[in-house]
Design a protein around this motif. Structure first.
Motif, short mmCIF file in Angstrom:
data_model
loop_
_atom_site.label_atom_id
_atom_site.label_comp_id
_atom_site.label_asym_id
_atom_site.label_seq_id
_atom_site.Cartn_x
_atom_site.Cartn_y
_atom_site.Cartn_z
N SER A 48 0.83 -1.20 0.00
CA SER A 48 0.00 0.00 0.00
C SER A 48 0.87 1.25 0.00
CB SER A 48 -0.91 -0.02 1.23
OG SER A 48 -1.65 1.18 1.30
N LYS A 49 0.52 2.22 -0.83
CA LYS A 49 1.30 3.45 -0.90
C LYS A 49 1.09 4.31 0.33
CE LYS A 49 1.84 7.62 -3.72
NZ LYS A 49 1.40 8.36 -4.92
N TRP A 50 -0.10 4.31 0.90
CA TRP A 50 -0.43 5.17 2.03
C TRP A 50 -0.38 4.40 3.35
CZ3 TRP A 50 -0.82 10.29 1.29
CH2 TRP A 50 -1.02 10.73 -0.02
N ILE A 51 0.08 5.11 4.39
CA ILE A 51 0.17 4.53 5.73
C ILE A 51 -0.54 5.46 6.71
CG2 ILE A 51 1.74 3.95 7.64
CD1 ILE A 51 3.74 2.97 5.67
N ARG A 52 -1.31 4.87 7.60
CA ARG A 52 -2.07 5.61 8.59
C ARG A 52 -1.43 5.41 9.96
NH1 ARG A 52 -7.42 7.58 8.68
NH2 ARG A 52 -8.50 7.44 10.69
N LEU A 53 -1.17 6.53 10.64
CA LEU A 53 -0.53 6.49 11.95
C LEU A 53 -1.47 7.08 13.01
CD1 LEU A 53 2.99 7.87 10.92
CD2 LEU A 53 2.31 5.48 11.12
N ASN A 54 -1.53 6.43 14.14
CA ASN A 54 -2.30 6.94 15.28
C ASN A 54 -1.28 7.34 16.35
OD1 ASN A 54 -3.80 7.38 17.59
ND2 ASN A 54 -5.12 5.61 17.32
N VAL A 55 -0.95 8.64 16.39
CA VAL A 55 0.07 9.12 17.32
C VAL A 55 -0.62 9.81 18.50
CG1 VAL A 55 2.12 10.58 17.61
CG2 VAL A 55 1.65 9.48 15.39
N GLY A 56 -0.62 9.16 19.63
CA GLY A 56 -1.24 9.72 20.82
C GLY A 56 -2.70 10.07 20.66
N GLY A 57 -3.42 9.33 19.81
CA GLY A 57 -4.84 9.58 19.60
C GLY A 57 -5.15 10.48 18.42
N THR B 287 0.13 9.52 5.66
CA THR B 287 1.31 9.86 4.87
C THR B 287 1.65 8.71 3.95
OG1 THR B 287 3.59 10.67 4.98
CG2 THR B 287 2.95 8.98 6.58
N THR B 288 2.64 8.91 3.10
CA THR B 288 3.03 7.86 2.16
C THR B 288 4.16 7.02 2.75
OG1 THR B 288 4.68 9.25 1.05
CG2 THR B 288 2.42 9.33 0.22
N ARG B 289 4.26 5.82 2.26
CA ARG B 289 5.35 4.93 2.67
C ARG B 289 6.71 5.53 2.27
NH1 ARG B 289 4.77 -0.25 4.14
NH2 ARG B 289 2.64 -0.19 3.35
N GLN B 290 6.75 6.19 1.14
CA GLN B 290 7.99 6.80 0.67
C GLN B 290 8.48 7.89 1.63
OE1 GLN B 290 7.72 8.51 -3.24
NE2 GLN B 290 9.93 8.79 -3.44
N THR B 291 7.55 8.65 2.19
CA THR B 291 7.94 9.70 3.15
C THR B 291 8.59 9.09 4.38
OG1 THR B 291 6.18 11.20 2.42
CG2 THR B 291 7.05 11.52 4.64
N LEU B 292 8.01 8.01 4.88
CA LEU B 292 8.55 7.38 6.08
C LEU B 292 9.87 6.68 5.82
CD1 LEU B 292 5.32 5.84 7.69
CD2 LEU B 292 6.36 8.08 8.07
N CYS B 293 10.21 6.48 4.55
CA CYS B 293 11.46 5.81 4.19
C CYS B 293 12.61 6.79 3.95
CB CYS B 293 11.26 4.95 2.94
SG CYS B 293 10.27 3.47 3.22
N LEU C 71 10.62 5.06 11.98
CA LEU C 71 9.50 5.12 11.04
C LEU C 71 9.79 4.29 9.79
CD1 LEU C 71 8.59 8.91 11.40
CD2 LEU C 71 7.37 6.94 12.33
N TYR C 72 11.05 4.22 9.38
CA TYR C 72 11.41 3.37 8.24
C TYR C 72 11.13 1.91 8.59
CZ TYR C 72 14.29 0.92 4.81
OH TYR C 72 14.72 0.08 3.82
N ARG C 73 11.55 1.48 9.76
CA ARG C 73 11.33 0.11 10.18
C ARG C 73 9.84 -0.18 10.32
NH1 ARG C 73 14.49 -0.78 15.53
NH2 ARG C 73 13.70 -2.91 15.20
N LEU C 74 9.09 0.83 10.80
CA LEU C 74 7.65 0.65 10.94
C LEU C 74 6.99 0.45 9.57
CD1 LEU C 74 5.35 0.77 13.13
CD2 LEU C 74 5.04 3.15 12.41
#
Length: 259
Positions: A33-42, A47-53, A60-63
Motif C-alpha cells: 500500500s502506498k499510504w500509511i495511517r498512523l495513530n500518534v497519541g490519539g 502519509t506515504t510509505r515513501q515519506t517514512l522511508c 519510522l522506516y522500520r515501521l
C-alpha cells in the motif's frame, strides 16, 4: 593478469550487490500500500510509505517495512499505534516530507528534539541541535541592562534596608537629603539590578519607605544614559536642624561614593 581479473570481477560483484540492495529498499518502500495511517497519541496522520522511508535508520522506516523485530500494534482502523505527543510529531513528519524544519511559535525546539531522537532521525537531530546552539549564543550576547531604584528612608531604616536586599539588588549610593520627622536624618538609597527584559520590583520591607518614581532600564548600547534624581520642597512638615548623620550612615555614603 588472472589476479587482476579476479579483483575486478569481485569489485563489480560488490557494486551490483549494493545496487541490488538499494533497489530492493526502494521497491519495498513503493510496494504494497502506498499510504500509511498512523495513530500518534490519539491523533491520526496519513502519509506515504515513501515519506517514512526518508531515513533508513529511523524508527519510522522500520515501521513502514513491518520489521518483525519491531513490536508494533494497530488499532481497529488499521493505523499503527505510537504512544507519543502528536503536537511535536507534526513538524517531524513535515521534515520527512520536504526536508525543512518549520515550527510554530508556541512549539519548543527541545520538544521536537525529543521526538527526533525517539524516531532516530539523525539529520533532524543535528539540525535542531544546531538551531538551539545558535539561539543560546544569541541570548548570551544580549547586553545586560540595569534597573535603578531610588528609595527615600530614615536613618534608622538604613541597616535593615541594606541587609535585606535580595533578588539581585545591589547597593549603589547613599545621598543625604537633610532631616525629617523626629529630627532624624533622611537619605536617598540608590540600588540597582541586572535584568534581561523582565520587569523588576524591589520589595518594600518597611511601611515608611517611599519609592521615588518608578523603575528605569539603563544600558543602551548606542547612547550614554544617566540617572536624574529631582526633589521638591514640602512646607507642611516640620524638620529639625540639630541632628547629624550617624557613623553607619557616613560609612554607607563613603561606600556609595567609591562605586
Amino acid at each position: 593478469m588472472a589476479e587482476n581479473s579476479s579483483e575486478t570481477s569481485s569489485s563489480g560483484h560488490r557494486r551490483c550487490l549494493a545496487h541490488s540492495l538499494e533497489e530492493r529498499s526502494t521497491s519495498a518502500c513503493m510496494g504494497s500500500s502506498k499510504w500509511i495511517r498512523l495513530n500518534v497519541g490519539g491523533t491520526y496522520f496519513l502519509t506515504t510509505r515513501q515519506t517514512l522511508c526518508r531515513d533508513p535508520k529511523s524508527f519510522l522506516y522500520r515501521l513502514s517495512q513491518a520489521d518483525p523485530e519491531l513490536d508494533s500494534d494497530k488499532d481497529e482502523t488499521g493505523a499503527y499505534l505510537i504512544d507519543r505527543d502528536p503536537t511535536y510529531f507534526g513538524p517531524v513528519l513535515n521534515y520527512l516530507r520536504h526536508g525543512k524544519l518549520v515550527l510554530n511559535r508556541d512549539l519548543a525546539e527541545e520538544g521536537v528534539l525529543e521526538e527526533a531522537e525517539f524516531y532516530n532521525i539523525t539529520s533532524l537531530i543535528k539540525l535542531i541541535k544546531d538551531k538551539i546552539r545558535e539561539s543560546d549564543c544569541k541570548t548570551s550576547q544580549v547586553p545586560v541592562k540595569h534597573v535603578y531604584r531610588v528609595l527615600q528612608c530614615q536613618e534608622e531604616e538604613l541597616t535593615q534596608m541594606v541587609s535585606t536586599m535580595s533578588d539581585g539588588w545591589k547597593f549603589e549610593q547613599l545621598v543625604s537629603i537633610g532631616y525629617g520627622r523626629a529630627h532624624q536624618s533622611e537619605f536617598l538609597l540608590i540600588v540597582s539590578r541586572e535584568v534581561k527584559g523582565e520587569a523588576s520590583a524591589l520589595p518594600n520591607n518597611s511601611g515608611q519607605l517611599v519609592s521615588i518614581g518608578s523603575s528605569y532600564n539603563y544600558g543602551n548600547e548606542d547612547q550614554s544614559e544617566f540617572l536624574c534624581v529631582v526633589s521638591k520642597e514640602l512646607h507642611n512638615q516640620s524638620y529639625g536642624t540639630n541632628s547629624e548623620p550617624s557613623e553607619k550612615a557616613k560609612i554607607l555614603q563613603e561606600r556609595g561614593s567609591r562605586m
